[in-house]
Design an enzyme around this catalytic site. Structure first.
Site, PDB file in Angstrom:
ATOM      1  CB  SER A  75     -38.515  45.450 -15.737  1.00 21.05           C
ATOM      2  OG  SER A  75     -37.885  44.067 -15.938  1.00 21.05           O
TER       3      SER A  75
HETATM    4  N1  SAH Z   1     -38.822  40.178 -14.040  1.00 22.65           N
HETATM    5  C1  SAH Z   1     -37.886  40.803 -13.500  1.00 22.65           C
HETATM    6  C2  SAH Z   1     -36.919  41.365 -14.398  1.00 22.65           C
HETATM    7  C3  SAH Z   1     -35.659  40.564 -14.105  1.00 22.65           C
HETATM    8  S1  SAH Z   1     -34.206  40.918 -15.348  1.00 22.65           S
HETATM    9  C4  SAH Z   1     -38.147  41.484 -12.146  1.00 22.65           C
HETATM   10  O1  SAH Z   1     -39.417  41.930 -12.286  1.00 22.65           O
HETATM   11  O2  SAH Z   1     -37.528  41.959 -11.220  1.00 22.65           O
HETATM   12  C5  SAH Z   1     -34.129  39.303 -16.319  1.00 22.65           C
HETATM   13  C6  SAH Z   1     -33.853  38.112 -15.379  1.00 22.65           C
HETATM   14  O3  SAH Z   1     -33.934  37.223 -16.541  1.00 22.65           O
HETATM   15  C7  SAH Z   1     -32.459  37.980 -14.839  1.00 22.65           C
HETATM   16  O4  SAH Z   1     -32.769  37.614 -13.423  1.00 22.65           O
HETATM   17  C8  SAH Z   1     -32.098  37.102 -15.647  1.00 22.65           C
HETATM   18  O5  SAH Z   1     -31.117  36.019 -14.748  1.00 22.65           O
HETATM   19  C9  SAH Z   1     -33.127  36.264 -15.955  1.00 22.65           C
HETATM   20  N2  SAH Z   1     -32.693  35.341 -17.214  1.00 22.65           N
HETATM   21  C10 SAH Z   1     -32.064  35.312 -18.433  1.00 22.65           C
HETATM   22  N3  SAH Z   1     -32.038  34.599 -19.324  1.00 22.65           N
HETATM   23  C11 SAH Z   1     -32.792  33.493 -18.674  1.00 22.65           C
HETATM   24  C12 SAH Z   1     -33.326  32.043 -18.865  1.00 22.65           C
HETATM   25  N4  SAH Z   1     -32.757  31.440 -19.900  1.00 22.65           N
HETATM   26  N5  SAH Z   1     -34.017  31.441 -18.158  1.00 22.65           N
HETATM   27  C13 SAH Z   1     -34.373  31.951 -16.768  1.00 22.65           C
HETATM   28  N6  SAH Z   1     -34.289  33.342 -16.536  1.00 22.65           N
HETATM   29  C14 SAH Z   1     -33.287  33.962 -17.335  1.00 22.65           C
END
Ligand code: SAH
Length: 220
Positions: A69
């Site tokens: 993000s």
């Molecule tokens: N917090 C992260 C941002 C990641 S982007 C950071 O600091 O880098 C969002 C993430 O959510 C992705 O890796 C995606 O695979 C995950 N995601 C999406 N749906 C999900 C679900 N139902 N359960 C767990 N993770 C999920």
């Protein structure tokens, strides 16, 4: 940061300071959040191809087609959570682990769920290398982690098509859920505060863009 096994450099520290100044100018005023962003070495969480961009206020691709993000987004969401030391925080969407590290730096007890196995594995190594503790789960975050709750805060770092009711039940009274809720392509940053057993307060905090929250796990 407890250990420094990652070659954090004078240059990286300087760039982080500049990033914190940028975030201040963009309206972030929570000093604890700014301190954490000024402390956690974001370059360690980046794909090597984007290393030079680690302290630019933008989102970047990581493995499995996901993103780390934008620092501004991390700052807004973390400030909305109103994290206190020792708070129990559930994160859905571990991704690179950067947001989890920010929460750990702020003294939270972090539980984080990722649906991609590869990201789940990688984030654990990254946080451990920095000396941050968190509980990692390879699972579908839609169900939360009822056995580890209730939580002081829940943060969903992917775009939800609606607010998952099962997660609201895992909040303590007074606890807050921060979630970007999809509204025609962009997401409205939404805070739900639990006021009582069946009493929830909703507020909106501007538009953001996230990768989607999806069902099930992916074994790669
Ligand atoms: N917090 C992260 C941002 C990641 S982007 C950071 O600091 O880098 C969002 C993430 O959510 C992705 O890796 C995606 O695979 C995950 N995601 C999406 N749906 C999900 C679900 N139902 N359960 C767990 N993770 C999920």
């Amino acid at each position: 940061m407890k250990n420094d096994l990652t070659g954090d450099s004078f240059e990286a520290r300087g760039k982080r300071k500049k990033l914190v100044d940028d975030l201040r100018k963009k309206g972030i005023s929570d000093e604890e959040v700014l301190r954490a962003i000024g402390t956690v070495p974001r370059h360690v969480f980046m794909d090597p191809a984007f290393l030079n961009h680690a302290y630019i206020d933008k989102a970047f691709p990581i493995t499995s087609g996901q993103t780390i993000s934008q620092p501004y987004t991390v700052a807004v969401m973390t400030a909305l959570l109103k994290v206190k030391r020792r708070d129990k925080i559930l994160e859905i969407g571990t991704g690179s682990g950067y947001q989890a590290a920010i929460l750990a730096e702020m003294g939270a007890r972090v539980y984080t769920i990722e649906r991609f196995r590869e990201l789940y594995l990688k984030a654990q190594v990254t946080l451990a290398s920095l000396g941050y503790a968190a509980d990692f789960f390879y699972d579908d975050g839609y169900e939360g982690k009822p056995h580890y709750g209730p939580f002081d805060g829940i943060i969903i770092t992917a775009a939800a098509s609606e607010i998952p009711g099962v997660l609201l039940k895992q909040l303590k009274t007074g606890g807050r859920l921060v979630v970007p809720v999809d509204e025609g392509g962009a997401q409205v940053m939404t805070v739900v505060q639990r006021k009582g057993e069946n009493d929830f307060d909703y507020s909106s905090h501007g538009y953001f863009v996230f990768v989607p929250m999806l069902r099930g796990t992916v074994n790669k």
